[in-house]
Write an enzyme that holds these catalytic residues in place. Structure first.
Site, PDB file in Angstrom:
ATOM      1  N   GLU A 184       0.689  -1.157  -0.041  1.00  0.00           N
ATOM      2  CA  GLU A 184      -0.094  -0.072  -0.037  1.00  0.00           C
ATOM      3  C   GLU A 184       0.916   1.375  -0.076  1.00  0.00           C
ATOM      4  O   GLU A 184       0.409   2.336  -0.377  1.00  0.00           O
ATOM      5  CB  GLU A 184      -0.623  -0.161   1.278  1.00  0.00           C
ATOM      6  N   TYR A 238     -12.917  28.135   4.572  1.00  0.00           N
ATOM      7  CA  TYR A 238     -13.128  26.734   4.233  1.00  0.00           C
ATOM      8  C   TYR A 238     -11.989  26.412   3.413  1.00  0.00           C
ATOM      9  O   TYR A 238     -11.532  25.315   3.182  1.00  0.00           O
ATOM     10  CB  TYR A 238     -14.499  26.250   4.004  1.00  0.00           C
ATOM     11  N   GLU A 284      -6.647   6.299  11.735  1.00  0.00           N
ATOM     12  CA  GLU A 284      -6.703   6.666  12.979  1.00  0.00           C
ATOM     13  C   GLU A 284      -5.405   7.897  13.169  1.00  0.00           C
ATOM     14  O   GLU A 284      -6.010   8.863  13.811  1.00  0.00           O
ATOM     15  CB  GLU A 284      -6.710   5.784  13.970  1.00  0.00           C
ATOM     16  N   LYS A 312     -11.727   5.407   2.732  1.00  0.00           N
ATOM     17  CA  LYS A 312     -10.873   4.752   2.081  1.00  0.00           C
ATOM     18  C   LYS A 312     -11.386   3.994   1.145  1.00  0.00           C
ATOM     19  O   LYS A 312     -11.519   2.657   1.310  1.00  0.00           O
ATOM     20  CB  LYS A 312      -9.688   4.014   2.949  1.00  0.00           C
TER      21      LYS A 312
HETATM   22  N1  LIG Z   1      -9.071   0.478  12.280  1.00  0.00           N
HETATM   23  C1  LIG Z   1      -8.326   0.328  11.065  1.00  0.00           C
HETATM   24  N2  LIG Z   1      -8.159  -0.739  10.385  1.00  0.00           N
HETATM   25  C2  LIG Z   1      -7.469  -1.002   9.431  1.00  0.00           C
HETATM   26  C3  LIG Z   1      -6.655   0.003   8.635  1.00  0.00           C
HETATM   27  C4  LIG Z   1      -6.886   1.342   9.241  1.00  0.00           C
HETATM   28  O1  LIG Z   1      -6.260   2.246   9.119  1.00  0.00           O
HETATM   29  N3  LIG Z   1      -7.501   1.646  10.475  1.00  0.00           N
HETATM   30  N4  LIG Z   1      -5.902  -0.193   7.469  1.00  0.00           N
HETATM   31  C5  LIG Z   1      -5.811  -1.415   6.964  1.00  0.00           C
HETATM   32  C6  LIG Z   1      -5.177  -1.435   5.838  1.00  0.00           C
HETATM   33  O2  LIG Z   1      -4.314  -0.454   5.490  1.00  0.00           O
HETATM   34  C7  LIG Z   1      -6.501  -1.557   4.611  1.00  0.00           C
HETATM   35  O3  LIG Z   1      -6.751  -0.378   4.219  1.00  0.00           O
HETATM   36  C8  LIG Z   1      -6.034  -2.711   3.530  1.00  0.00           C
HETATM   37  O4  LIG Z   1      -5.988  -3.829   4.281  1.00  0.00           O
HETATM   38  C9  LIG Z   1      -6.589  -2.493   7.796  1.00  0.00           C
HETATM   39  N5  LIG Z   1      -7.192  -2.169   8.745  1.00  0.00           N
END
Ligand SMILES: Nc1nc2c(c(=O)[nH]1)N=C([C@H](O)[C@@H](O)CO)CN2
Length: 123
Positions: free
Chosen positions: A21, A53, A73, A98
């Site tokens: 990623e 804004y 987060e 996302k």
């Molecule tokens: N709570 C979260 N869970 C996951 C995140 C995240 O940013 N916060 N990110 C991933 C991976 O990057 C996902 O986008 C692809 O597997 C997984 N879980």
């Protein structure tokens, strides 16, 4: 309380927990609600009395492109802290979507709500 809103702000950024990623930018989509009192701006009709804004969009875009964290987060909290430092907002709701992060899911991401009191040092 009044609200300035920004919906569907798209920023290409590096983010994710997996090595694959982190090789390519991907789209994130931001929704923001900024709690404020618009009456001073309405009365003066001056941008200096408003939450600009366009400036908020610039701040969110710049942070999303530079922080490059693993987790949504971390990005959400970094943006929230900066917005309270840079703008006289009283409340923030921030959603980061996302797209395509997980197959067969329509939308996925994080949503946070913060008050200025949560960041005592921001005054
Ligand atoms: N709570 C979260 N869970 C996951 C995140 C995240 O940013 N916060 N990110 C991933 C991976 O990057 C996902 O986008 C692809 O597997 C997984 N879980």
């Amino acid at each position: 309380m009044d609200t300035i809103f920004i919906r569907g702000l798209r920023v290409d950024a590096i983010i994710g927990v997996h090595a694959w990623e982190r090789r390519l930018e991907r789209a994130l989509v931001f929704d923001l609600e900024l709690g404020t009192d618009i009456r001073d701006a309405a009365s003066s009709d001056q941008i200096r009395d408003a939450i600009d804004y366009a400036a908020v969009v610039e701040t969110v875009t710049r942070l999303a492109q530079t922080l490059q964290p693993a987790l949504l987060e971390t990005l959400a909290e970094g943006i929230a802290r900066r917005l309270f430092e840079d703008f006289p907002i009283r409340r923030l709701r921030l959603v980061i979507d996302k797209p395509g992060a997980v197959p067969d899911v329509k939308q996925i991401g994080v949503a946070i709500e913060r008050l200025r009191e949560d960041y005592a040092a921001c005054g």
